[in-house]
Structures are given as structure tokens and as C-alpha cells.
Design a protein around this motif. Structure first.
Motif, PDB file in Angstrom:
ATOM      1  N   THR A 163      65.933  71.490  25.331  1.00  0.00           N
ATOM      2  CA  THR A 163      67.404  71.614  25.348  1.00  0.00           C
ATOM      3  C   THR A 163      67.256  69.853  24.835  1.00  0.00           C
ATOM      4  O   THR A 163      67.565  69.372  24.681  1.00  0.00           O
ATOM      5  CB  THR A 163      68.054  71.771  26.408  1.00  0.00           C
ATOM      6  OG1 THR A 163      67.980  71.170  26.812  1.00  0.00           O
ATOM      7  CG2 THR A 163      67.771  73.235  26.498  1.00  0.00           C
ATOM      8  N   PHE A 164      69.390  70.036  23.771  1.00  0.00           N
ATOM      9  CA  PHE A 164      70.170  68.705  24.261  1.00  0.00           C
ATOM     10  C   PHE A 164      69.933  68.013  25.533  1.00  0.00           C
ATOM     11  O   PHE A 164      71.049  68.707  26.104  1.00  0.00           O
ATOM     12  CB  PHE A 164      71.016  69.157  23.354  1.00  0.00           C
ATOM     13  CG  PHE A 164      71.193  69.001  22.099  1.00  0.00           C
ATOM     14  CD1 PHE A 164      71.319  68.165  20.959  1.00  0.00           C
ATOM     15  CD2 PHE A 164      71.095  70.590  21.493  1.00  0.00           C
ATOM     16  CE1 PHE A 164      71.412  68.076  19.575  1.00  0.00           C
ATOM     17  CE2 PHE A 164      71.091  70.307  20.071  1.00  0.00           C
ATOM     18  CZ  PHE A 164      71.178  69.300  19.252  1.00  0.00           C
ATOM     19  N   VAL A 165      69.649  66.643  25.359  1.00  0.00           N
ATOM     20  CA  VAL A 165      69.635  65.912  26.010  1.00  0.00           C
ATOM     21  C   VAL A 165      69.907  64.504  26.043  1.00  0.00           C
ATOM     22  O   VAL A 165      69.416  64.150  25.017  1.00  0.00           O
ATOM     23  CB  VAL A 165      67.605  66.003  27.277  1.00  0.00           C
ATOM     24  CG1 VAL A 165      68.098  64.767  28.506  1.00  0.00           C
ATOM     25  CG2 VAL A 165      67.932  67.343  27.492  1.00  0.00           C
ATOM     26  N   GLY A 166      71.414  64.578  26.813  1.00  0.00           N
ATOM     27  CA  GLY A 166      71.840  63.638  26.312  1.00  0.00           C
ATOM     28  C   GLY A 166      72.392  62.144  27.553  1.00  0.00           C
ATOM     29  O   GLY A 166      71.653  61.783  27.809  1.00  0.00           O
ATOM     30  N   HIS A 167      73.632  62.384  27.573  1.00  0.00           N
ATOM     31  CA  HIS A 167      74.111  61.868  28.994  1.00  0.00           C
ATOM     32  C   HIS A 167      73.060  62.364  30.311  1.00  0.00           C
ATOM     33  O   HIS A 167      73.952  61.923  31.421  1.00  0.00           O
ATOM     34  CB  HIS A 167      75.201  61.876  29.043  1.00  0.00           C
ATOM     35  CG  HIS A 167      75.493  60.628  28.356  1.00  0.00           C
ATOM     36  ND1 HIS A 167      77.166  59.718  28.262  1.00  0.00           N
ATOM     37  CD2 HIS A 167      75.287  59.888  26.608  1.00  0.00           C
ATOM     38  CE1 HIS A 167      77.136  59.040  27.177  1.00  0.00           C
ATOM     39  NE2 HIS A 167      76.073  58.604  26.814  1.00  0.00           N
ATOM     40  N   ARG A 168      73.325  63.747  30.359  1.00  0.00           N
ATOM     41  CA  ARG A 168      72.559  64.219  31.144  1.00  0.00           C
ATOM     42  C   ARG A 168      71.608  63.931  32.317  1.00  0.00           C
ATOM     43  O   ARG A 168      70.732  63.197  31.154  1.00  0.00           O
ATOM     44  CB  ARG A 168      72.266  66.731  31.278  1.00  0.00           C
ATOM     45  CG  ARG A 168      71.927  66.553  32.004  1.00  0.00           C
ATOM     46  CD  ARG A 168      72.230  68.386  31.756  1.00  0.00           C
ATOM     47  NE  ARG A 168      71.395  68.709  30.132  1.00  0.00           N
ATOM     48  CZ  ARG A 168      70.104  69.055  30.415  1.00  0.00           C
ATOM     49  NH1 ARG A 168      69.656  69.441  31.433  1.00  0.00           N
ATOM     50  NH2 ARG A 168      69.771  69.099  28.889  1.00  0.00           N
ATOM     51  N   ASP A 169      71.658  63.591  33.201  1.00  0.00           N
ATOM     52  CA  ASP A 169      70.716  62.800  33.941  1.00  0.00           C
ATOM     53  C   ASP A 169      69.344  63.305  34.191  1.00  0.00           C
ATOM     54  O   ASP A 169      69.115  64.350  35.587  1.00  0.00           O
ATOM     55  CB  ASP A 169      71.295  62.453  35.130  1.00  0.00           C
ATOM     56  CG  ASP A 169      70.681  60.683  35.256  1.00  0.00           C
ATOM     57  OD1 ASP A 169      69.974  60.352  34.468  1.00  0.00           O
ATOM     58  OD2 ASP A 169      70.995  59.173  36.055  1.00  0.00           O
ATOM     59  N   VAL A 170      68.514  63.890  33.775  1.00  0.00           N
ATOM     60  CA  VAL A 170      67.154  64.735  33.716  1.00  0.00           C
ATOM     61  C   VAL A 170      66.059  63.500  34.025  1.00  0.00           C
ATOM     62  O   VAL A 170      66.149  62.790  33.776  1.00  0.00           O
ATOM     63  CB  VAL A 170      66.245  65.429  32.671  1.00  0.00           C
ATOM     64  CG1 VAL A 170      67.618  66.542  32.773  1.00  0.00           C
ATOM     65  CG2 VAL A 170      66.392  64.974  31.468  1.00  0.00           C
ATOM     66  N   PRO A 171      65.269  63.734  35.282  1.00  0.00           N
ATOM     67  CA  PRO A 171      64.319  62.997  35.496  1.00  0.00           C
ATOM     68  C   PRO A 171      62.574  62.936  34.165  1.00  0.00           C
ATOM     69  O   PRO A 171      62.583  63.216  33.404  1.00  0.00           O
ATOM     70  CB  PRO A 171      63.078  64.024  36.746  1.00  0.00           C
ATOM     71  CG  PRO A 171      63.582  65.102  36.628  1.00  0.00           C
ATOM     72  CD  PRO A 171      65.141  65.389  35.568  1.00  0.00           C
ATOM     73  N   ALA A 172      62.328  62.153  34.155  1.00  0.00           N
ATOM     74  CA  ALA A 172      60.925  61.729  32.962  1.00  0.00           C
ATOM     75  C   ALA A 172      59.792  62.474  34.359  1.00  0.00           C
ATOM     76  O   ALA A 172      59.611  61.964  35.391  1.00  0.00           O
ATOM     77  CB  ALA A 172      61.184  60.158  32.852  1.00  0.00           C
ATOM     78  N   ASP A 173      59.115  62.983  33.830  1.00  0.00           N
ATOM     79  CA  ASP A 173      57.077  62.827  34.058  1.00  0.00           C
ATOM     80  C   ASP A 173      56.038  61.811  34.165  1.00  0.00           C
ATOM     81  O   ASP A 173      55.868  61.372  32.845  1.00  0.00           O
ATOM     82  CB  ASP A 173      56.654  64.111  33.057  1.00  0.00           C
ATOM     83  CG  ASP A 173      55.170  64.274  33.726  1.00  0.00           C
ATOM     84  OD1 ASP A 173      55.548  63.680  34.613  1.00  0.00           O
ATOM     85  OD2 ASP A 173      55.075  65.659  32.938  1.00  0.00           O
ATOM     86  N   LEU A 174      56.180  61.212  35.038  1.00  0.00           N
ATOM     87  CA  LEU A 174      55.332  59.467  34.940  1.00  0.00           C
ATOM     88  C   LEU A 174      54.097  60.479  35.681  1.00  0.00           C
ATOM     89  O   LEU A 174      53.739  59.104  36.171  1.00  0.00           O
ATOM     90  CB  LEU A 174      56.250  58.762  35.586  1.00  0.00           C
ATOM     91  CG  LEU A 174      58.089  58.521  35.317  1.00  0.00           C
ATOM     92  CD1 LEU A 174      58.687  57.415  36.007  1.00  0.00           C
ATOM     93  CD2 LEU A 174      57.600  58.014  33.304  1.00  0.00           C
TER      94      LEU A 174
END
Length: 191
Positions: free
Chosen positions: A16-27
Motif C-alpha cells: 500500500t502507500f506508505v508515506g509518513h506512516r511508521d512501519v518497520p523495515a525487514d533487516l
């Protein structure tokens, strides 16, 4: 000379659109992170947007490099009411606006969001300030797809629509010379 090594954060796996929504990265791809960190200048400063996906990616790349405070100005575009929606949902609910947003980027903005021009001005002002505060230093800036593309457009002197034709993959490096003049050395370099 000041060179900004723009690095796109690790993948979020969002569809989905992800802008200022704080979602984690897969590292979890530690080998990729190690290759990237080794390829970046050892004496560069590290800065990131203030969103978790960029902060955590920058921390993974930092090593012995000096870290600068997170920057709100390096955030992704504010997609407003579109954030969290699938691209198809946006096209269905706002067909004319969503088409104009991609075909004529500039002053077109999502409802309660920001336009290309507003985001570009924000990112450019923020990275210019970072460079001014750290003269003649290379900077690794961990940020987002849209933020990086605004800088490609700025440095290459191209229109936003043309900048949007470039890929900016997760963990890619886009190298932009900022001083004495703006210029693009490479875009979306993946190791």
C-alpha cells in the motif's frame, strides 16, 4: 566537494502507500547490509529520516561512522488520506486526482497530503542544511523512494515526471554531488 550517498531503507513488504506512516523495515538480509556498508565511504557521516524504517537501516549501516540526528525533513512524501491504501483503491476512489498525481507531478497533492513540489522543497532544504553544517564531508542519507527521487530531479535538472521513471530499490545507492554544483553520479546502484 560534498557527495550525498542516498540509500533507500530496507524493505517493508507493504503493498500500500506508505508515506509518513511508521512501519518497520525487514533487516534480515545481513549479507546485503554488510556489502552495502562496506561499499560506502568509511569516513562519511550518517543521517536518516525520523521514520523507523530509515532509522533502523541507518543504524545497521553505521558501523564506526558518526551518526547525525534523525531529520523529519528527509521523510517520504505525506500521502495524506492515501496512506495505507492500495494503489487500486486510490485509483478507484480518486480516479482523476490519482492519474494527475502520477502524470503531472508538481502541485497535485493527495487529500490532506503533500505535492511533489512541497516534498521536494522540504527534502532539498533539509539536506542542504545538513551539508552546510558539515562542509566538505560525504554524507550517507538513509531515506525513502520519493525523497530520493526529488533529489535526482534537482541534481539532474529534470522534470518530476521524468524522475519518476527511475527505480529506487531498497538498499540501493543514488550518488549526488551537491557542492560545488549539483550533479548525479549514479542512480539506483545495487550491490
Amino acid at each position: 566537494m560534498t557527495v550525498i550517498y542516498w540509500v533507500r531503507h530496507g524493505p517493508t513488504h507493504e503493498k500500500t502507500f506508505v508515506g509518513h506512516r511508521d512501519v518497520p523495515a525487514d533487516l534480515s538480509d545481513t549479507a546485503q547490509i554488510a556489502r552495502l556498508s562496506a561499499a560506502l565511504p568509511a569516513n562519511a557521516l550518517v543521517v536518516s529520516s525520523d521514520l523507523a524504517r530509515s532509522i533502523d537501516t541507518a543504524t545497521a549501516l553505521q558501523g564506526t561512522r558518526r551518526r547525525l540526528p534523525h531529520r523529519i525533513g528527509l521523510r517520504e512524501f505525506d500521502f495524506g488520506d492515501w496512506d495505507g491504501l492500495h494503489f487500486g483503491e486510490v485509483a478507484e476512489k480518486w480516479p482523476d486526482l490519482s492519474r494527475a498525481y502520477w502524470e503531472n507531478p508538481g502541485d497535485v497533492a493527495p487529500p490532506n497530503g503533500e505535492s511533489w513540489n512541497a516534498a521536494a522543497a522540504r527534502v532539498t532544504a533539509d539536506i542542504t542544511q545538513v551539508a552546510a553544517e558539515n562542509p566538505r564531508r560525504d554524507i550517507i542519507a538513509v531515506a525513502h523512494f520519493g525523497a530520493i527521487l526529488t533529489q535526482v530531479a534537482q541534481a539532474a535538472g529534470i522534470a518530476p515526471y521524468r524522475a519518476l521513471s527511475h527505480r529506487i530499490d531498497n538498499y540501493s545507492v543514488t550518488e549526488i554531488q551537491m557542492r560545488p554544483t549539483w550533479g548525479v553520479a549514479r542512480i539506483n546502484h545495487v550491490l
